[in-house]
Write an enzyme that holds these catalytic residues in place. Structure first.
Site, PDB file in Angstrom:
ATOM      1  N   ARG A 166      48.842  23.554  37.044  1.00  9.92           N
ATOM      2  CA  ARG A 166      50.133  24.215  36.832  1.00  9.92           C
ATOM      3  C   ARG A 166      50.104  25.189  35.655  1.00  9.92           C
ATOM      4  O   ARG A 166      51.138  25.477  35.070  1.00  9.92           O
ATOM      5  CB  ARG A 166      51.209  23.154  36.582  1.00  9.92           C
ATOM      6  CG  ARG A 166      51.333  22.137  37.713  1.00  9.92           C
ATOM      7  CD  ARG A 166      52.268  21.015  37.359  1.00  9.92           C
ATOM      8  NE  ARG A 166      52.398  20.049  38.449  1.00  9.92           N
ATOM      9  CZ  ARG A 166      53.149  18.963  38.412  1.00  9.92           C
ATOM     10  NH1 ARG A 166      53.847  18.686  37.313  1.00  9.92           N
ATOM     11  NH2 ARG A 166      53.196  18.139  39.440  1.00  9.92           N
ATOM     12  N   CYS A 217      53.448  45.012  38.509  1.00 12.00           N
ATOM     13  CA  CYS A 217      52.450  45.130  39.585  1.00 12.00           C
ATOM     14  C   CYS A 217      51.515  43.917  39.532  1.00 12.00           C
ATOM     15  O   CYS A 217      51.453  43.141  40.468  1.00 12.00           O
ATOM     16  CB  CYS A 217      51.678  46.428  39.437  1.00 12.00           C
ATOM     17  SG  CYS A 217      52.699  47.900  39.661  1.00 12.00           S
ATOM     18  N   SER A 219      50.923  45.245  44.264  1.00  8.40           N
ATOM     19  CA  SER A 219      50.676  46.621  44.665  1.00  8.40           C
ATOM     20  C   SER A 219      49.637  47.228  43.733  1.00  8.40           C
ATOM     21  O   SER A 219      49.697  47.014  42.520  1.00  8.40           O
ATOM     22  CB  SER A 219      51.995  47.418  44.583  1.00  8.40           C
ATOM     23  OG  SER A 219      51.783  48.786  44.770  1.00  8.40           O
ATOM     24  N   ASP A 241      47.414  50.965  43.034  1.00  8.48           N
ATOM     25  CA  ASP A 241      46.916  52.327  43.210  1.00  8.48           C
ATOM     26  C   ASP A 241      45.417  52.258  42.906  1.00  8.48           C
ATOM     27  O   ASP A 241      45.010  52.122  41.757  1.00  8.48           O
ATOM     28  CB  ASP A 241      47.666  53.238  42.227  1.00  8.48           C
ATOM     29  CG  ASP A 241      47.180  54.663  42.215  1.00  8.48           C
ATOM     30  OD1 ASP A 241      46.049  54.929  42.656  1.00  8.48           O
ATOM     31  OD2 ASP A 241      47.918  55.531  41.714  1.00  8.48           O
ATOM     32  N   HIS A 272      46.207  50.429  47.989  1.00  8.12           N
ATOM     33  CA  HIS A 272      46.441  51.717  48.633  1.00  8.12           C
ATOM     34  C   HIS A 272      45.790  52.883  47.900  1.00  8.12           C
ATOM     35  O   HIS A 272      45.500  52.806  46.701  1.00  8.12           O
ATOM     36  CB  HIS A 272      47.945  51.984  48.782  1.00  8.12           C
ATOM     37  CG  HIS A 272      48.712  51.815  47.504  1.00  8.12           C
ATOM     38  ND1 HIS A 272      49.370  50.642  47.183  1.00  8.12           N
ATOM     39  CD2 HIS A 272      48.932  52.663  46.461  1.00  8.12           C
ATOM     40  CE1 HIS A 272      49.956  50.786  45.998  1.00  8.12           C
ATOM     41  NE2 HIS A 272      49.707  52.005  45.555  1.00  8.12           N
ATOM     42  N   TYR A 314      46.658  56.945  47.429  1.00 10.17           N
ATOM     43  CA  TYR A 314      47.682  57.973  47.652  1.00 10.17           C
ATOM     44  C   TYR A 314      47.072  59.202  48.331  1.00 10.17           C
ATOM     45  O   TYR A 314      45.874  59.488  48.184  1.00 10.17           O
ATOM     46  CB  TYR A 314      48.314  58.376  46.321  1.00 10.17           C
ATOM     47  CG  TYR A 314      49.402  57.426  45.882  1.00 10.17           C
ATOM     48  CD1 TYR A 314      50.675  57.485  46.443  1.00 10.17           C
ATOM     49  CD2 TYR A 314      49.164  56.449  44.918  1.00 10.17           C
ATOM     50  CE1 TYR A 314      51.675  56.612  46.063  1.00 10.17           C
ATOM     51  CE2 TYR A 314      50.159  55.565  44.524  1.00 10.17           C
ATOM     52  CZ  TYR A 314      51.415  55.651  45.105  1.00 10.17           C
ATOM     53  OH  TYR A 314      52.403  54.780  44.727  1.00 10.17           O
TER      54      TYR A 314
END
Length: 281
Positions: free
Chosen positions: A139, A158, A183, A185, A223, A225
């Site tokens: 934990r 993020c 997420s 970049d 991802h 861009y």
């Protein structure tokens, strides 16, 4: 050659060859200079593993500013700050208000007090104490994605959680961690985030007399861009170099005593730096 380079190339190739293009969808990010929507090619559920016992996971395809990466980690987890005036780089400037605050996110969430067994503590102090007193607990984690504070923060985190896990080996206790990221970049942030959370793992391990082990990086939405695709394709052609030697000042035994001067880097050979990467906001 650097294992981080290999994983970066594999992930980017997979995104470019097998990813989903968001062009035409309703997306939030826009390019700051034109106001146009910033579309991506993305992959869901990327999982990369880095073993710090083998080498430090620094990209050599281009240089990562390791001391600046560490400085941001200290800003969040050691200074527990949400004010850019406590940070030595300018990466957060566009999200700060006139006083320098980014609101109720990142360090602000880490420093918020809560009760644990009748005692007041914060998230980072809780992690450090648990690793000292109860290292085999399942934990031990920090989590910055707190819904009650998202509305007044400049940006949803993020990289939002670190879960620490200790394993016993013949060499001693090994500290591993899972970094969850909603997420990423890939061009602007992948090498940066991997390096800085590897440094965080090293710091936490050192002050608890443990060996830094595996960093498992889970990215929900990895991802590239649209404007970054040509740069990524060029990076995929670059020569890879051996990983640098990275270590911390062994005399530091208090997490809150580390500074960027305690980070030592040797033999960091890299490709040409990429300047002025456009950032979607």
């Amino acid at each position: 050659m650097s294992y981080a380079d290999r994983l970066f190339k594999e992930t980017c190739r997979d995104i470019l060859e097998n990813g989903t293009d968001t062009r035409g969808e309703k997306v939030r990010p826009r390019w700051e200079d034109t106001g146009e929507f910033a579309y991506t090619i993305k992959k869901f559920g990327v999982v990369n593993r880095y073993d710090l016992r083998r080498e430090f996971p620094a990209l050599t395809l281009r240089r990562i500013a390791l001391k600046s990466a560490m400085d941001e980690i200290l800003w969040i987890y050691q200074k527990k700050s949400n004010n850019i005036h406590d940070l030595n780089s300018h990466i957060w400037d566009q999200w700060a208000d006139e006083s320098g605050s980014i609101g109720t996110c990142y360090g602000d969430v880490i420093r918020r007090k809560f009760l644990y067994k009748g005692e007041e503590t914060d998230q980072m102090d809780y992690v450090l104490r648990q690793l000292r007193e109860n290292p085999y607990s399942r934990r031990i984690m920090t989590n910055m994605y707190q819904y009650e504070y998202l509305h007044s923060g400049a940006l949803d985190p993020c990289c939002y959680s670190m879960t620490y896990n200790v394993t016993k080996t013949e060499e001693g206790l090994v500290l591993n961690a899972v970094l969850n990221q909603r997420s990423q970049d890939m061009l602007a942030a992948n090498g940066w985030n991997v390096a800085q959370y590897a440094i965080l793992l090293m710091m936490v391990a050192q002050v608890n007399h443990m060996i830094p082990g595996e960093l498992v990086h889970i990215i929900a939405d990895a991802h590239i861009y649209d404007r970054h695709v040509p740069v990524i394709r060029e990076l995929l052609t670059r020569e890879e170099h051996p990983a640098p030697k990275v270590w911390l000042n062994p005399e530091v035994t208090d997490f809150y005593a580390f500074t960027t001067a305690d980070l030592h880097v040797e033999d960091y050979e890299t490709g040409e730096q990429i300047k002025n990467i456009p950032i979607a906001v």
